[in-house]
Design a protein around this motif. Structure first.
Motif, PDB file in Angstrom:
ATOM      1  N   ALA A 229      63.102  25.291  35.841  1.00 38.57           N
ATOM      2  CA  ALA A 229      63.925  25.894  34.520  1.00 38.57           C
ATOM      3  C   ALA A 229      63.972  27.287  34.848  1.00 38.57           C
ATOM      4  O   ALA A 229      63.373  28.110  35.262  1.00 38.57           O
ATOM      5  N   ILE A 230      65.604  27.730  34.396  1.00 30.58           N
ATOM      6  CA  ILE A 230      65.814  29.075  34.484  1.00 30.58           C
ATOM      7  C   ILE A 230      65.074  30.202  33.771  1.00 30.58           C
ATOM      8  O   ILE A 230      64.848  31.247  34.397  1.00 30.58           O
ATOM      9  N   GLY A 231      64.680  29.736  32.896  1.00 28.52           N
ATOM     10  CA  GLY A 231      63.553  30.700  31.801  1.00 28.52           C
ATOM     11  C   GLY A 231      62.493  31.195  32.722  1.00 28.52           C
ATOM     12  O   GLY A 231      61.744  31.915  32.189  1.00 28.52           O
ATOM     13  N   ASP A 232      61.999  30.127  33.634  1.00 29.36           N
ATOM     14  CA  ASP A 232      60.789  30.475  34.105  1.00 29.36           C
ATOM     15  C   ASP A 232      60.724  31.296  35.644  1.00 29.36           C
ATOM     16  O   ASP A 232      59.828  31.603  36.160  1.00 29.36           O
ATOM     17  N   ARG A 233      62.061  31.715  35.818  1.00 32.76           N
ATOM     18  CA  ARG A 233      62.250  32.375  36.944  1.00 32.76           C
ATOM     19  C   ARG A 233      62.247  34.014  36.941  1.00 32.76           C
ATOM     20  O   ARG A 233      62.619  34.342  35.656  1.00 32.76           O
ATOM     21  N   ASP A 234      61.982  34.635  38.013  1.00 36.85           N
ATOM     22  CA  ASP A 234      62.180  36.060  37.961  1.00 36.85           C
ATOM     23  C   ASP A 234      63.564  36.222  38.370  1.00 36.85           C
ATOM     24  O   ASP A 234      63.750  36.268  39.889  1.00 36.85           O
ATOM     25  N   LEU A 235      64.684  36.585  37.759  1.00 34.80           N
ATOM     26  CA  LEU A 235      65.908  36.800  38.078  1.00 34.80           C
ATOM     27  C   LEU A 235      65.979  37.939  39.212  1.00 34.80           C
ATOM     28  O   LEU A 235      66.831  37.935  39.970  1.00 34.80           O
ATOM     29  N   LEU A 236      65.342  38.932  38.968  1.00 31.68           N
ATOM     30  CA  LEU A 236      65.207  39.922  39.735  1.00 31.68           C
ATOM     31  C   LEU A 236      64.374  39.824  41.135  1.00 31.68           C
ATOM     32  O   LEU A 236      64.855  40.379  42.082  1.00 31.68           O
ATOM     33  N   ALA A 237      63.213  39.467  41.250  1.00 30.08           N
ATOM     34  CA  ALA A 237      62.377  39.323  42.290  1.00 30.08           C
ATOM     35  C   ALA A 237      62.909  38.068  43.214  1.00 30.08           C
ATOM     36  O   ALA A 237      63.009  38.376  44.471  1.00 30.08           O
ATOM     37  N   MET A 238      63.536  36.878  42.521  1.00 31.50           N
ATOM     38  CA  MET A 238      64.240  36.061  43.553  1.00 31.50           C
ATOM     39  C   MET A 238      63.241  35.722  44.558  1.00 31.50           C
ATOM     40  O   MET A 238      63.406  35.897  45.967  1.00 31.50           O
ATOM     41  N   PRO A 239      62.060  35.205  44.358  1.00 31.20           N
ATOM     42  CA  PRO A 239      60.904  34.903  45.365  1.00 31.20           C
ATOM     43  C   PRO A 239      61.691  33.912  46.379  1.00 31.20           C
ATOM     44  O   PRO A 239      61.081  33.983  47.517  1.00 31.20           O
ATOM     45  N   ALA A 240      62.324  32.953  46.123  1.00 31.43           N
ATOM     46  CA  ALA A 240      62.797  31.984  46.923  1.00 31.43           C
ATOM     47  C   ALA A 240      63.490  32.701  48.073  1.00 31.43           C
ATOM     48  O   ALA A 240      63.410  32.319  49.311  1.00 31.43           O
ATOM     49  N   LEU A 241      64.211  33.739  47.969  1.00 30.07           N
ATOM     50  CA  LEU A 241      65.071  34.388  48.876  1.00 30.07           C
ATOM     51  C   LEU A 241      64.385  34.881  49.650  1.00 30.07           C
ATOM     52  O   LEU A 241      64.422  35.010  50.998  1.00 30.07           O
TER      53      LEU A 241
END
Length: 355
Positions: A229-241
């Motif tokens: 879910a896009i709303g569950d992500r931290d768009l700045l932290a980007m942990p997967a990256l």
């Protein structure tokens, strides 16, 4: 437990970028790109025993696209695997096959032809049909949301954005593989600027890898995935990256400060620049400034040089390889970052070392 005893070396690579070339079909473009990579590696297709492809039916506009396009990439009567993912994920699978001893010499190819399809429509179609599609969100909208988050936290940095825009344009203009002609444009939703978007292109990338030693070895690979879910992500932290990069560095046995060259895929300039903060390459709020000042960040020009999913992760790796091989900057270690849909849910990182 299987022991992986084979290292993976790079023997050649090529990127071809064009726009609306009516003299060539998609299969012609793929054939030309793969042929260029084979020539760069000084091998024949007869020497290749497996093929790994990254291609997407929605982007190609063909059901079971690989049935039509795979022969152009050399897959006819050869062991072939196709991913509907970013091209760098395909490279990682090719590396795994070499490492496991399942292949001796592999072609990895990825492509996308933006001039044949409507990106906004395919982008919406990739979203969750129940929770996201009713909002009409596209990949560009998610980039705008990411930038909006950043602007809400860091003010007074407009000059840094402008500096990054100019730096990216200059790097793309200096890249001999970049597309220099004008192409289509899509509306840049606020707060994105038109000049921060990608240059849509028809892109083919191909890399030849194998177990035979060469001066250029793939030393580390990492993957990670974020919440669906896009709303569950931290768009700045980007942990997967960060997780993918950390895994690749751990396998390579080096630290981030030893990387001489970064090629980071992002559809827009904010996606590329804010990734620097997520990777801890610069302080929070300094992503655009660092992008503008550091010549080791996307010297290819990033998405300004030509962009079409799902080829771009493999393009980023090819740029790393060709620049390290050229040796003009004395780079010994490079990292390529690939980005998958939706809204960069998946990330792949690959470390290349010159021995």
């Amino acid at each position: 437990m299987t022991t992986l005893t084979h290292s993976t070396y790079v023997h050649g690579a090529a990127v071809t970028v064009s726009w609306q070339d009516s003299s060539k079909s998609l299969m012609d473009l793929i054939f030309a790109g793969v042929t260029a990579a084979l020539a760069d590696a000084h091998v024949d297709m007869a020497d290749v025993d497996s093929v790994v492809l990254a291609a997407h039916d929605l982007v190609d506009g063909r059901s079971l696209s690989s049935m039509v396009t795979a022969p152009a990439a050399g897959a006819y009567l050869r062991d072939e695997i196709r991913l509907s993912e970013d091209g760098l994920a395909a490279l990682s699978l090719g590396v795994a096959r070499i490492a496991a001893g399942e292949s001796r010499l592999t072609i990895v190819a990825a492509w996308g032809r933006a001039s044949e399809g409507a990106f906004m429509n395919t982008s919406r179609a990739a979203m969750d049909p129940f929770l996201v599609q009713p909002f009409g969100l596209t990949e560009l909208d998610i980039s705008a949301l990411r930038l909006s988050r950043w602007l809400g936290e860091y003010t007074g940095r407009e000059h840094q954005r402008e500096a990054a825009i100019n730096a990216r344009r200059q790097r793309a203009n200096a890249n001999p593989r970049a597309l220099q002609q004008a192409t289509i444009s899509h509306p840049a939703n606020f707060p994105l600027k038109a000049e921060e978007g990608p240059k849509w292109a028809d892109v083919v990338a191909a890399v030849v890898i194998g177990e035979e030693e060469s001066p250029y070895r793939i030393t580390g690979v990492g993957h990670s995935t974020e919440m669906t879910a896009i709303g569950d992500r931290d768009l700045l932290a980007m942990p997967a990256l960060l997780e993918a990069a950390s895994a690749a560095l751990g396998e390579a046995g080096i630290s981030l400060d030893k990387i001489d060259l970064f090629e980071i895929d992002g559809m827009t300039l904010p996606d590329e620049a804010l990734a620097l903060e997520a990777l801890n390459l610069c302080a929070p709020g300094e992503g655009f400034a660092h992008y503008a000042l550091s010549s080791s960040i996307n010297p290819s020009g990033g998405s300004e040089a030509g962009w079409c999913y799902p080829a771009m992760g493999l393009v980023r790796f090819t740029e790393c390889y060709l620049r390290v091989r050229d040796g003009a900057g004395g780079q010994k270690h490079a990292m390529a970052i690939g980005t998958g849909p939706v809204g960069a849910q998946t990330r792949t990182a690959v470390v290349l070392g010159a021995e």
